[in-house]
Design an enzyme around this catalytic site. Structure first.
Site, PDB file in Angstrom:
ATOM      1  N   TYR A   1      15.497  30.931   3.040  1.00 45.98           N
ATOM      2  CA  TYR A   1      14.352  31.656   3.600  1.00 45.98           C
ATOM      3  C   TYR A   1      14.483  31.825   5.114  1.00 45.98           C
ATOM      4  CZ  TYR A   1      11.647  30.707  -0.691  1.00 45.98           C
ATOM      5  OH  TYR A   1      11.178  30.631  -1.964  1.00 45.98           O
TER       6      TYR A   1
ATOM      7  N   LYS B   1       0.850  -1.197   0.000  1.00 48.44           N
ATOM      8  CA  LYS B   1       0.000   0.000   0.000  1.00 48.44           C
ATOM      9  C   LYS B   1       0.887   1.249   0.000  1.00 48.44           C
ATOM     10  CE  LYS B   1      -0.227  -0.314   5.027  1.00 48.44           C
ATOM     11  NZ  LYS B   1      -0.995  -0.831   6.165  1.00 48.44           N
TER      12      LYS B   1
ATOM     13  N   ARG C   1     -10.237   0.335  15.416  1.00 48.09           N
ATOM     14  CA  ARG C   1     -10.159   0.902  14.077  1.00 48.09           C
ATOM     15  C   ARG C   1     -11.172   0.126  13.250  1.00 48.09           C
ATOM     16  NH1 ARG C   1      -4.153   1.348  11.442  1.00 48.09           N
ATOM     17  NH2 ARG C   1      -4.797  -0.607  10.509  1.00 48.09           N
TER      18      ARG C   1
ATOM     19  N   MET D   1      10.778  24.346  -1.147  1.00 42.47           N
ATOM     20  CA  MET D   1       9.911  23.394  -1.859  1.00 42.47           C
ATOM     21  C   MET D   1      10.704  22.528  -2.826  1.00 42.47           C
ATOM     22  SD  MET D   1       6.501  24.159  -4.120  1.00 42.47           S
ATOM     23  CE  MET D   1       5.694  25.105  -2.843  1.00 42.47           C
TER      24      MET D   1
HETATM   25  C1  LIG Z   1      -0.090  -1.694   6.945  1.00 42.65           C
HETATM   26  C2  LIG Z   1      -0.629  -2.961   7.437  1.00 42.65           C
HETATM   27  C3  LIG Z   1       0.200  -4.089   7.570  1.00 42.65           C
HETATM   28  C4  LIG Z   1       1.701  -4.049   7.426  1.00 42.65           C
HETATM   29  O1  LIG Z   1       2.306  -3.654   8.639  1.00 42.65           O
HETATM   30  P1  LIG Z   1       3.900  -3.610   8.816  1.00 42.65           P
HETATM   31  O2  LIG Z   1       4.098  -3.142  10.199  1.00 42.65           O
HETATM   32  O3  LIG Z   1       4.394  -2.599   7.814  1.00 42.65           O
HETATM   33  O4  LIG Z   1       4.416  -4.961   8.534  1.00 42.65           O
HETATM   34  C5  LIG Z   1      -0.419  -5.294   7.883  1.00 42.65           C
HETATM   35  N1  LIG Z   1      -1.750  -5.378   8.085  1.00 42.65           N
HETATM   36  C6  LIG Z   1      -2.559  -4.296   8.013  1.00 42.65           C
HETATM   37  C7  LIG Z   1      -4.013  -4.463   8.276  1.00 42.65           C
HETATM   38  C8  LIG Z   1      -2.027  -3.055   7.699  1.00 42.65           C
HETATM   39  O5  LIG Z   1      -2.829  -1.982   7.645  1.00 42.65           O
END
Ligand SMILES: *Cc1c(COP(=O)(O)O)cnc(C)c1O
Length: 363
Positions: free
Chosen positions: A256, A35, A125, A304
């Protein structure tokens, strides 16, 4: 090479996955979490490196699913929110969706979706609270075209502490929920562990979801000490080139806000990267980069698109020389962890916020 780019060590990625595999049983499937543009490493580059090494991938949403389908036909878990109107497309792309509410069951049923049932076991969550599980299972029973693949949960407090009380409470609650789920779905798989989980607890996983460790970083410094033997190898190098080198006279300001004033005559280099590229403004006057294998401190504010560095220790540095913002050069290495400490965050955020607009290149 591009003026500035992200270089990815594909061998390191493969090594990390193999090394982490040694922590779990041979029957356990490995899902690489890619992700957020593969934690900033570049989705396509990482998937191409790991396609033959893992059992599948995990993304967050429909955009990432569309993108990953350009480069792999392996399993893809989509564990974030997918809007009702995108469920049919996600299922037709072979995405395995997450199920945590009853509202979207009709759309999932119509699409014949494959789902992972998410239990909120003391994380607070996404997920179904154990209390609401019987109702969810009854609702689900009305939609036999939904294929339930696994039930899963996620740890809340396992990397930042050596106290595993909460993690064990979570596991017990999940175990209990899982028994109820398995009564309805005999033979169902389960998973709870991300990188920190596999480094910490035996949790009876059928698959594990490995993010940070895949990229060669540890979830925390405590786990890094504990599992140094894994030898995880950071896979990312962020490189640019000196755009200009010049000598400023004493008392000349830099950048800056005039936050740095040259105390004496000083040679500086201009690095053509900035907070627009994901180089945090909090590194103003405190960050370090590597030039000619030597550490050079950031002078003045990060802007930037550019910032200045002190070239006093980088003998003979010239315009066009390679600058390393993150990763190794010569004998030295700038780690995501040291940057994270300087700006008050975690290694995850440091790499994830590198602009997706910078080119990624397998090296
Ligand atoms: C992001 C995520 C992971 C990965 O976690 P790491 O600590 O990067 O290994 C696994 N499961 C879920 C549900 C996540 O959101």
């Amino acid at each position: 090479m591009s003026l500035s780019e992200i270089q990815i060590d594909s061998d390191a990625l493969r090594y990390n996955v193999r090394s982490l595999r040694s922590l779990v049983g041979s029957g356990v499937k490995l899902i690489a979490v890619v992700k957020a543009n593969a934690y900033g490493h570049g989705l396509a580059t990482v998937v191409e490196a790991l396609n033959g090494e893992v059992d599948g991938f995990q993304v967050d949403d429909i955009e990432e699913l569309r993108e990953i389908r350009q480069v792999t036909d392996r399993r893809v878990l989509v564990l974030g929110y997918v809007a009702r109107e995108d469920i049919a497309e996600a299922a037709s792309l072979g995405g395995e969706l997450t199920l945590y509410d009853a509202e979207r069951l009709p759309a999932m049923a119509e699409a014949g979706a494959k789902v992972h049932l998410k239990i909120d076991a003391l994380l607070g969550r996404q997920g179904v609270l154990p209390r609401d599980l019987p109702e969810m299972l009854d609702a689900l029973a009305a939609y036999p075209s939904i294929e339930v693949l696994t039930a899963y949960a996620h740890f809340a407090n396992i990397e930042d502490t050596t106290d595993l009380v909460h993690a064990i409470d979570q596991m017990e609650l999940f175990d209990c929920a899982f028994v109820a789920i398995r009564n309805r779905y005999p033979g169902l798989g389960r998973h709870i562990s991300a990188t920190s989980g596999v480094m910490t607890l035996e949790a009876g996983n059928d698959l594990v979801r490995l993010g940070i460790g895949t990229y060669g970083m540890y979830p925390s410094s405590a786990l890094e000490r504990q599992h140094a033997g894994l030898g995880l190898r950071p896979a990312l190098r962020w490189v640019s080139r000196l755009a200009q080198v010049k000598t400023l006279p004493a008392r000349h300001p830099v950048g800056y806000g005039l936050t740095y004033i040259a105390p004496r005559e000083i040679t500086i280099g201009i690095v053509p990267q900035g907070y627009g590229d994901g180089y945090d403004r909090g590194l103003s006057n405190v960050g370090e980069v590597l030039v000619r294998g030597r550490r050079c401190r950031v002078l003045g504010r990060v802007a930037m698109n550019m910032f200045a560095v002190d070239l006093s220790d980088a003998d003979g540095a010239r315009a066009e020389d390679e600058v390393v913002l993150l990763g190794a050069q010569g004998e030295d290495r700038i780690s995501a962890e040291e940057i994270a400490i300087r700006i008050g965050t975690i290694n995850y955020e440091v790499t994830t916020r590198i602009s997706p607009l910078l080119p990624r290149r397998a090296a």
